[in-house]
Design an enzyme around this catalytic site. Structure first.
Site, PDB file in Angstrom:
ATOM      1  N   HIS A  87      21.791  40.517  -0.352  1.00 13.94           N
ATOM      2  CA  HIS A  87      22.821  39.542  -0.738  1.00 13.94           C
ATOM      3  C   HIS A  87      23.942  40.229  -1.531  1.00 13.94           C
ATOM      4  O   HIS A  87      24.220  39.875  -2.678  1.00 13.94           O
ATOM      5  CB  HIS A  87      22.199  38.392  -1.548  1.00 13.94           C
ATOM      6  CG  HIS A  87      23.104  37.211  -1.713  1.00 13.94           C
ATOM      7  ND1 HIS A  87      22.657  35.936  -1.917  1.00 13.94           N
ATOM      8  CD2 HIS A  87      24.464  37.105  -1.716  1.00 13.94           C
ATOM      9  CE1 HIS A  87      23.669  35.110  -2.050  1.00 13.94           C
ATOM     10  NE2 HIS A  87      24.792  35.802  -1.929  1.00 13.94           N
ATOM     11  N   GLU A  95      15.253  33.803  -1.468  1.00 12.07           N
ATOM     12  CA  GLU A  95      15.650  34.916  -2.337  1.00 12.07           C
ATOM     13  C   GLU A  95      15.196  34.583  -3.746  1.00 12.07           C
ATOM     14  O   GLU A  95      15.248  33.423  -4.154  1.00 12.07           O
ATOM     15  CB  GLU A  95      17.185  35.062  -2.330  1.00 12.07           C
ATOM     16  CG  GLU A  95      17.753  35.585  -1.033  1.00 12.07           C
ATOM     17  CD  GLU A  95      19.289  35.637  -1.063  1.00 12.07           C
ATOM     18  OE1 GLU A  95      19.876  35.632  -2.166  1.00 12.07           O
ATOM     19  OE2 GLU A  95      19.887  35.662   0.020  1.00 12.07           O
ATOM     20  N   ARG A 145      24.618  31.628   3.463  1.00 12.93           N
ATOM     21  CA  ARG A 145      23.412  31.376   2.671  1.00 12.93           C
ATOM     22  C   ARG A 145      22.206  31.483   3.588  1.00 12.93           C
ATOM     23  O   ARG A 145      22.233  31.052   4.738  1.00 12.93           O
ATOM     24  CB  ARG A 145      23.461  29.992   2.017  1.00 12.93           C
ATOM     25  CG  ARG A 145      24.377  29.916   0.793  1.00 12.93           C
ATOM     26  CD  ARG A 145      23.837  30.709  -0.404  1.00 12.93           C
ATOM     27  NE  ARG A 145      24.695  30.651  -1.583  1.00 12.93           N
ATOM     28  CZ  ARG A 145      25.593  31.567  -1.939  1.00 12.93           C
ATOM     29  NH1 ARG A 145      25.784  32.649  -1.196  1.00 12.93           N
ATOM     30  NH2 ARG A 145      26.308  31.424  -3.045  1.00 12.93           N
TER      31      ARG A 145
HETATM   32  N1  LIG Z   1      26.729  37.009   1.163  1.00 11.36           N
HETATM   33  C1  LIG Z   1      27.517  36.931   0.123  1.00 11.36           C
HETATM   34  O1  LIG Z   1      27.556  37.827  -0.717  1.00 11.36           O
HETATM   35  C2  LIG Z   1      28.418  35.758  -0.035  1.00 11.36           C
HETATM   36  C3  LIG Z   1      28.112  34.536   0.514  1.00 11.36           C
HETATM   37  N2  LIG Z   1      28.970  33.478   0.367  1.00 11.36           N
HETATM   38  C4  LIG Z   1      28.609  32.209   1.002  1.00 11.36           C
HETATM   39  O2  LIG Z   1      29.529  31.963   2.043  1.00 11.36           O
HETATM   40  C5  LIG Z   1      29.873  30.594   2.011  1.00 11.36           C
HETATM   41  C6  LIG Z   1      31.245  30.406   2.605  1.00 11.36           C
HETATM   42  O3  LIG Z   1      32.224  30.964   1.757  1.00 11.36           O
HETATM   43  P1  LIG Z   1      33.725  30.452   1.855  1.00 11.36           P
HETATM   44  O4  LIG Z   1      34.226  30.583   3.233  1.00 11.36           O
HETATM   45  O5  LIG Z   1      34.479  31.151   0.802  1.00 11.36           O
HETATM   46  O6  LIG Z   1      33.546  28.940   1.480  1.00 11.36           O
HETATM   47  P2  LIG Z   1      34.559  27.760   1.736  1.00 11.36           P
HETATM   48  O7  LIG Z   1      34.089  26.635   0.925  1.00 11.36           O
HETATM   49  O8  LIG Z   1      35.948  28.255   1.599  1.00 11.36           O
HETATM   50  O9  LIG Z   1      34.343  27.414   3.278  1.00 11.36           O
HETATM   51  C7  LIG Z   1      33.163  26.936   3.830  1.00 11.36           C
HETATM   52  C8  LIG Z   1      33.493  26.361   5.194  1.00 11.36           C
HETATM   53  O10 LIG Z   1      32.277  25.975   5.809  1.00 11.36           O
HETATM   54  C9  LIG Z   1      32.483  24.740   6.448  1.00 11.36           C
HETATM   55  N3  LIG Z   1      31.237  24.020   6.642  1.00 11.36           N
HETATM   56  C10 LIG Z   1      30.635  23.129   5.816  1.00 11.36           C
HETATM   57  N4  LIG Z   1      29.515  22.662   6.396  1.00 11.36           N
HETATM   58  C11 LIG Z   1      29.409  23.287   7.592  1.00 11.36           C
HETATM   59  C12 LIG Z   1      28.475  23.208   8.648  1.00 11.36           C
HETATM   60  N5  LIG Z   1      27.415  22.413   8.598  1.00 11.36           N
HETATM   61  N6  LIG Z   1      28.684  23.977   9.739  1.00 11.36           N
HETATM   62  C13 LIG Z   1      29.745  24.807   9.822  1.00 11.36           C
HETATM   63  N7  LIG Z   1      30.671  24.905   8.863  1.00 11.36           N
HETATM   64  C14 LIG Z   1      30.502  24.154   7.750  1.00 11.36           C
HETATM   65  C15 LIG Z   1      33.465  23.996   5.551  1.00 11.36           C
HETATM   66  O11 LIG Z   1      34.155  22.992   6.279  1.00 11.36           O
HETATM   67  C16 LIG Z   1      34.388  25.114   5.100  1.00 11.36           C
HETATM   68  O12 LIG Z   1      35.502  25.247   5.955  1.00 11.36           O
HETATM   69  C17 LIG Z   1      29.780  30.202   0.530  1.00 11.36           C
HETATM   70  O13 LIG Z   1      29.518  28.835   0.393  1.00 11.36           O
HETATM   71  C18 LIG Z   1      28.647  31.034   0.045  1.00 11.36           C
HETATM   72  O14 LIG Z   1      27.472  30.280   0.180  1.00 11.36           O
HETATM   73  C19 LIG Z   1      30.156  33.612  -0.289  1.00 11.36           C
HETATM   74  C20 LIG Z   1      30.497  34.807  -0.861  1.00 11.36           C
HETATM   75  C21 LIG Z   1      29.634  35.959  -0.831  1.00 11.36           C
HETATM   76  O1  LIG Z   2      30.056  34.233  -4.284  1.00 12.04           O
HETATM   77  C1  LIG Z   2      29.007  33.849  -3.732  1.00 12.04           C
HETATM   78  O2  LIG Z   2      28.847  32.700  -3.317  1.00 12.04           O
HETATM   79  C2  LIG Z   2      27.919  34.801  -3.537  1.00 12.04           C
HETATM   80  O3  LIG Z   2      27.103  34.651  -2.684  1.00 12.04           O
HETATM   81  C3  LIG Z   2      27.863  35.940  -4.486  1.00 12.04           C
HETATM   82  O4  LIG Z   2      28.475  37.077  -4.000  1.00 12.04           O
HETATM   83  C4  LIG Z   2      26.432  36.205  -4.827  1.00 12.04           C
HETATM   84  O5  LIG Z   2      26.348  36.987  -5.956  1.00 12.04           O
HETATM   85  P1  LIG Z   2      25.485  36.530  -7.230  1.00 12.04           P
HETATM   86  O6  LIG Z   2      26.183  35.384  -7.814  1.00 12.04           O
HETATM   87  O7  LIG Z   2      24.140  36.095  -6.749  1.00 12.04           O
HETATM   88  O8  LIG Z   2      25.476  37.722  -8.107  1.00 12.04           O
END
Ligand SMILES: NC(=O)C1=CN([C@@H]2O[C@H](COP(=O)(O)OP(=O)(O)OC[C@H]3O[C@@H](n4cnc5c(N)ncnc54)[C@H](O)[C@@H]3O)[C@@H](O)[C@H]2O)C=CC1
Ligand SMILES: O=C(O)C(=O)[C@H](O)COP(=O)(O)O
Length: 391
Positions: free
Chosen positions: A251, A234, A205
């Site tokens: 993103h 964003e 994020r």
């Molecule tokens: N750029 C994009 O298109 C996308 C972005 N994301 C973002 O990536 C993030 C992570 O995704 P996942 O790994 O699937 O989530 P997840 O929930 O499986 O894992 C997040 C990890 O971050 C750790 N965490 C929490 N607070 C933290 C901190 N202060 N410092 C370091 N680590 C910390 C947690 O302990 C957990 O292991 C999502 O929350 C979402 O915001 C996810 C999918 C797509």
């Molecule tokens: O899954 C997430 O978390 C993401 O960051 C998504 O890939 C972002 O896509 P939108 O939900 O903004 O279309």
């Protein structure tokens, strides 16, 4: 929910809505960014992506009983409020994790930054960071992991050490409170510790990195390479920061078709599990079987895409560049970067241009849909590509 048909209000950018939810009732598609309480007056189910803030202001007084976010991130949902109201909610953990990991390798390929011989740092080691760590381990690439909730991770390290690595990948969620907030976790002090020559990839994020501090550092000519997929504020991102980063994308790291469809399907499964809708589906309009239809896009995806289904030789015949060129035939983040830069120069306000790029995002399939076609590669490169998902 006992209505014969449900009213399902959904972000228009959710794919396969009809396939996955059409059997349950009436689908109303709306732009996610601007949803209003008034529009939810008759809604039983609300389906969102990350751009809709779901909270008391949006839902109080509406009949919504189930909120599904077809995303990994949940920072746009006021889950505490939803739970206090007895509104069932679900997100789609891990749905597009593979897409984000492929984005990381594609970005390095685009930068011609050979990952062999580098050390990686991962911040946030859940579904995304954990999958990246697994791939790196399979590639025999060392990594250091900062995740305060996972102290037993075999690569656990403190944040300072992670920031000293050659490639730093940020995959933490946005957390504003509690013992380990991530808001501006990389401020001026932390960013200053990144080595010259390192690569910083931010795909969690935007606000995990203090964008103003990063801008100041880049303005002063710091020599690390920056890849930003996520931004503060964003969709109205800082265009000066965009000018100074090496790769900037709107993103879309998680925007493989596979990842998006998985998100939709997971929310349908969560709805079925919640019991809020299954009964209605049974008495609702005749259906070809919601969940089966929901699988359809998956069957389609298991066929190789019409073109290109194969990553073929490109004229680059040796070294890391040959492998990178193959990966870039499948997905080249520089194209997303170019589109964003052109949009930033265009007539639309930045916020609208950013959202438009995301709405009209071209179909992108994951590496597993592709086969290597007779390219001149070493055994090591072939095995690395296999680890990344190609055959
Ligand atoms: N750029 C994009 O298109 C996308 C972005 N994301 C973002 O990536 C993030 C992570 O995704 P996942 O790994 O699937 O989530 P997840 O929930 O499986 O894992 C997040 C990890 O971050 C750790 N965490 C929490 N607070 C933290 C901190 N202060 N410092 C370091 N680590 C910390 C947690 O302990 C957990 O292991 C999502 O929350 C979402 O915001 C996810 C999918 C797509
Ligand atoms: O899954 C997430 O978390 C993401 O960051 C998504 O890939 C972002 O896509 P939108 O939900 O903004 O279309």
């Amino acid at each position: 929910m006992t209505k014969a048909e449900l009213t399902i209000v959904a972000d228009e950018n959710i794919p396969a809505l009809e396939d996955c939810f059409g059997d349950l009732g009436t689908l109303v598609r709306l732009p996610g960014r601007d949803m209003t309480r008034e529009q939810l007056r008759d809604a039983d189910i609300l389906l969102v992506r990350s751009v809709t803030r779901v909270n008391e202001a949006l839902l109080a007084g509406t009949p919504v009983r189930f909120v599904g976010s077809c995303t990994i991130g949940t920072d746009h949902l006021d889950t505490g409020w939803l739970e206090r109201q007895g509104i069932h909610w679900s997100a789609a953990p891990g749905c597009n994790a593979n897409s984000v990991v492929e984005y990381v390798f594609s970005a390095l390929a685009a930068l011609n930054h050979d990952w062999n011989g580098r050390r990686f740092g991962i911040v946030g080691c859940g579904n995304v960071g954990g999958l990246l760590q697994k791939r790196l381990r399979a590639l025999d690439i060392p990594c250091a992991v900062y995740d305060p909730w996972l102290p037993d991770n075999p690569d656990a390290a403190d944040l300072d050490r992670v920031l000293q690595q050659d490639v730093i990948c940020l995959h933490a969620p946005l957390v504003k409170g509690g013992p380990h907030p991530s808001l501006h976790m990389l401020g001026a002090e932390q960013l200053a510790r990144i080595k010259d020559g390192a690569v910083l990839i931010s795909a969690g994020r935007g606000a995990v990195v203090d964008n103003r501090a990063l801008l100041e550092l880049l303005r002063r000519g710091r020599q690390f390479t920056t890849v930003l997929d996520v931004w503060e504020n964003e969709p109205d991102i800082d265009t000066e920061l965009l000018e100074l980063v090496d790769i900037g994308t709107p993103h879309i790291a998680g925007y493989s078709l596979d990842g998006k469809l998985a998100g939709t399907r997971m929310i349908r499964e969560a709805l079925d599990k919640s019991g809020l809708g299954v009964a209605v589906g049974a008495v609702g309009r005749p259906s070809a079987g919601g969940r089966d239809q929901c699988q359809l896009p998956w069957r389609d995806l298991s066929r190789p895409p019409a073109a290109p289904g194969r990553a073929a030789p490109t004229g680059v015949s040796s070294g890391f560049a040959a492998m990178a060129a193959l990966l870039l035939q499948i997905y080249d983040p520089r194209k997303d970067d170019q589109r964003l830069r052109v949009a930033a120069e265009g007539e639309l306000p930045m916020a609208r241009a950013f959202d438009q790029l995301r709405r009209d995002y071209p179909e992108r399939l994951e590496f597993s849909h592709y086969r290597i076609d007779g390219a001149v590669l070493t055994e090591l490169q072939r095995s690395q590509l296999k680890i990344l998902g190609l055959e």
